[in-house]
Design a protein around this motif. Structure first.
Motif, short mmCIF file in Angstrom:
data_model
loop_
_atom_site.label_atom_id
_atom_site.label_comp_id
_atom_site.label_asym_id
_atom_site.label_seq_id
_atom_site.Cartn_x
_atom_site.Cartn_y
_atom_site.Cartn_z
N VAL A 63 -27.86 -33.63 33.15
CA VAL A 63 -26.98 -34.72 32.70
C VAL A 63 -26.70 -34.54 31.20
CG1 VAL A 63 -27.66 -36.35 34.48
CG2 VAL A 63 -28.92 -36.33 32.32
N GLU A 64 -25.48 -34.87 30.82
CA GLU A 64 -25.01 -34.61 29.47
C GLU A 64 -25.06 -35.86 28.59
OE1 GLU A 64 -20.91 -33.44 29.29
OE2 GLU A 64 -21.06 -32.83 27.19
N ASN A 65 -25.58 -35.70 27.38
CA ASN A 65 -25.46 -36.77 26.38
C ASN A 65 -23.99 -36.91 26.00
OD1 ASN A 65 -25.92 -34.10 25.12
ND2 ASN A 65 -25.56 -35.21 23.21
N LEU A 87 -27.19 -30.39 26.77
CA LEU A 87 -27.16 -30.88 25.39
C LEU A 87 -25.80 -30.56 24.77
CD1 LEU A 87 -28.37 -32.06 22.83
CD2 LEU A 87 -29.41 -29.83 22.36
N ASP A 88 -25.00 -31.60 24.58
CA ASP A 88 -23.72 -31.42 23.90
C ASP A 88 -23.93 -31.67 22.41
OD1 ASP A 88 -21.15 -31.90 22.70
OD2 ASP A 88 -20.33 -31.86 24.73
N VAL A 89 -23.92 -30.58 21.64
CA VAL A 89 -24.24 -30.65 20.22
C VAL A 89 -23.13 -31.37 19.46
CG1 VAL A 89 -24.75 -29.25 18.18
CG2 VAL A 89 -25.65 -28.58 20.40
N ASN A 90 -21.89 -31.21 19.92
CA ASN A 90 -20.79 -31.92 19.28
C ASN A 90 -20.92 -33.43 19.50
OD1 ASN A 90 -18.07 -32.18 18.03
ND2 ASN A 90 -17.55 -32.89 20.09
N ASN A 91 -21.25 -33.82 20.72
CA ASN A 91 -21.42 -35.26 20.99
C ASN A 91 -22.53 -35.84 20.12
OD1 ASN A 91 -19.44 -35.03 22.89
ND2 ASN A 91 -20.78 -35.17 24.67
N LEU A 92 -23.59 -35.06 19.96
CA LEU A 92 -24.70 -35.54 19.12
C LEU A 92 -24.21 -35.77 17.69
CD1 LEU A 92 -28.25 -33.87 19.20
CD2 LEU A 92 -27.40 -35.29 17.36
N GLY A 102 -26.06 -25.80 26.88
CA GLY A 102 -25.47 -26.62 25.84
C GLY A 102 -23.96 -26.51 25.80
N HIS A 103 -23.34 -27.49 25.15
CA HIS A 103 -21.89 -27.51 24.88
C HIS A 103 -21.67 -27.56 23.38
CE1 HIS A 103 -20.25 -29.55 28.83
NE2 HIS A 103 -20.45 -28.25 28.99
N VAL A 104 -20.63 -26.88 22.92
CA VAL A 104 -20.05 -27.18 21.61
C VAL A 104 -18.56 -27.39 21.80
CG1 VAL A 104 -21.72 -26.04 20.09
CG2 VAL A 104 -19.83 -24.71 21.05
N THR A 156 -12.54 -35.21 20.79
CA THR A 156 -11.27 -34.88 21.43
C THR A 156 -11.29 -33.58 22.24
OG1 THR A 156 -10.58 -33.71 19.44
CG2 THR A 156 -9.90 -36.02 19.65
N HIS A 157 -12.19 -32.66 21.92
CA HIS A 157 -12.14 -31.31 22.52
C HIS A 157 -10.78 -30.68 22.29
CE1 HIS A 157 -15.48 -32.36 25.68
NE2 HIS A 157 -15.83 -32.63 24.44
N GLY A 158 -10.17 -31.02 21.15
CA GLY A 158 -8.81 -30.55 20.92
C GLY A 158 -8.64 -29.74 19.65
N LEU A 203 -18.41 -23.04 24.97
CA LEU A 203 -17.35 -23.73 24.22
C LEU A 203 -16.48 -24.51 25.18
CD1 LEU A 203 -15.69 -24.02 21.52
CD2 LEU A 203 -14.31 -22.12 22.41
N GLU A 204 -16.29 -25.81 24.89
CA GLU A 204 -15.35 -26.65 25.65
C GLU A 204 -14.07 -26.80 24.85
OE1 GLU A 204 -17.95 -30.31 25.86
OE2 GLU A 204 -17.31 -30.19 27.95
N ARG A 205 -12.95 -26.66 25.51
CA ARG A 205 -11.67 -26.93 24.84
C ARG A 205 -10.72 -27.48 25.90
NH1 ARG A 205 -9.44 -25.33 19.75
NH2 ARG A 205 -7.44 -26.40 19.64
FE LIG Z 1 -19.61 -31.73 26.64
#
Ligand SMILES: [Fe+2]
Length: 282
Positions: free
Chosen positions: A142-144, A174-179, A205-207, A221-223, A248-250
């Protein structure tokens, strides 16, 4: 080819359908694995499905759900969970993650809202994660999530996440950007928060990039490109927990694939710096 957890390592990329043909022609060496949203592919037949299968035969993949609404009030969509299970089997994908959030009334909006940080919400979401894990026959991650208000808050976000992971015995995406975004918006120290997470539960993880509206407000935004404080936080995460697979999420303002691959290479560079031998061996 079996793409089980053991083969998930290194730096990955969220797969856009627009990139599938290009990736079938040439696979960028920097991309060790890809992530897809099963909802975008389930039920698809024909050439698109065949192309996806060709990719999942060649590369490790993870699935990242969009619409299960783990925290939502409506009964879980068990048909969707079964369809996801079939999808994971067909494509030999071991890892499935979802957001620690819920979709608004119309799940099709993919509008992710935070679960209230309360004991009742923990019980609710833990039971639902358990249901999903039983149906899929595996632990899920599960993602933060990023959030902008926490109505009815009874505990800290950290205590809430810890309790869910522990009681559901699930893994953490672990989504580091969300953190980073949450630390800015809610005025806490991102490093303290990071170090207090149960590192042994991090699956991957996600960035991503976000929009800085002011020094006190970021919008997830992931933008746009990943910013330096998020790269630094990723490096700190590797230093504290060891290297974990990260992608990487975009989702908006999608640049050419070559530009995204440069950001994936940046993940790999940070991984090599943190633990050269671990990245080499997975
Ligand atoms: Fe994410």
């Amino acid at each position: 080819m079996i793409t089980g957890p053991a083969s998930l390592h290194g730096a990955g990329l969220g797969l856009r359908r627009a990139f599938v043909r290009a990736l079938l022609d040439t696979s960028p060496a920097a991309v060790d694995f890809y992530e897809i949203a099963p909802e975008n592919w389930i039920g698809m037949g024909g050439a698109n499905a065949r192309r996806l299968r060709a990719l999942t035969e060649r590369h490790p993949f993870v699935c990242h759900g969009l619409s299960l609404s783990l925290g939502g009030p409506a009964p879980l969509d068990l048909e969707l969970v079964r369809a996801i299970g079939d999808f994971l089997d067909v494509h030999d994908i071991a890892v499935y993650s979802e957001h620690l959030s819920y979709c608004s009334d119309d799940g099709q909006l993919y509008d992710l809202l935070p679960i209230p940080f309360t004991e009742a919400a923990i019980d609710h979401v833990v039971a639902r994660i358990g249901q999903v894990q039983d149906l899929l026959g595996r632990r899920i991650a599960v993602e933060n999530v990023s959030y902008y208000a926490a109505p009815g808050q009874e505990m800290t976000e950290l205590d809430f996440i810890d309790a869910v992971l522990e009681r559901a015995d699930c893994e953490l995406l672990l989504d580091v950007n969300n953190l980073h975004v949450n630390a800015v918006n809610h005025g806490y120290d991102a490093l303290d928060f990071l170090r207090a997470l149960p590192g042994e539960r991090i699956r991957y993880g996600h960035v991503a990039g976000h929009r800085e509206v002011s020094p006190e407000l970021c919008i997830d935004t992931h933008g746009s490109a990943v910013i330096d404080p998020v790269w630094s936080l990723l490096a700190a995460a590797y230093e504290h927990f060891g290297v974990f697979p990260t992608l990487l999420e975009r989702d908006f303002d999608i640049p050419p694939l070559t530009q995204l691959v440069e950001e994936v290479e940046q993940i790999a560079t940070i991984q090599r710096r943190a633990q050269p031998e671990q990245r080499a061996h997975g």
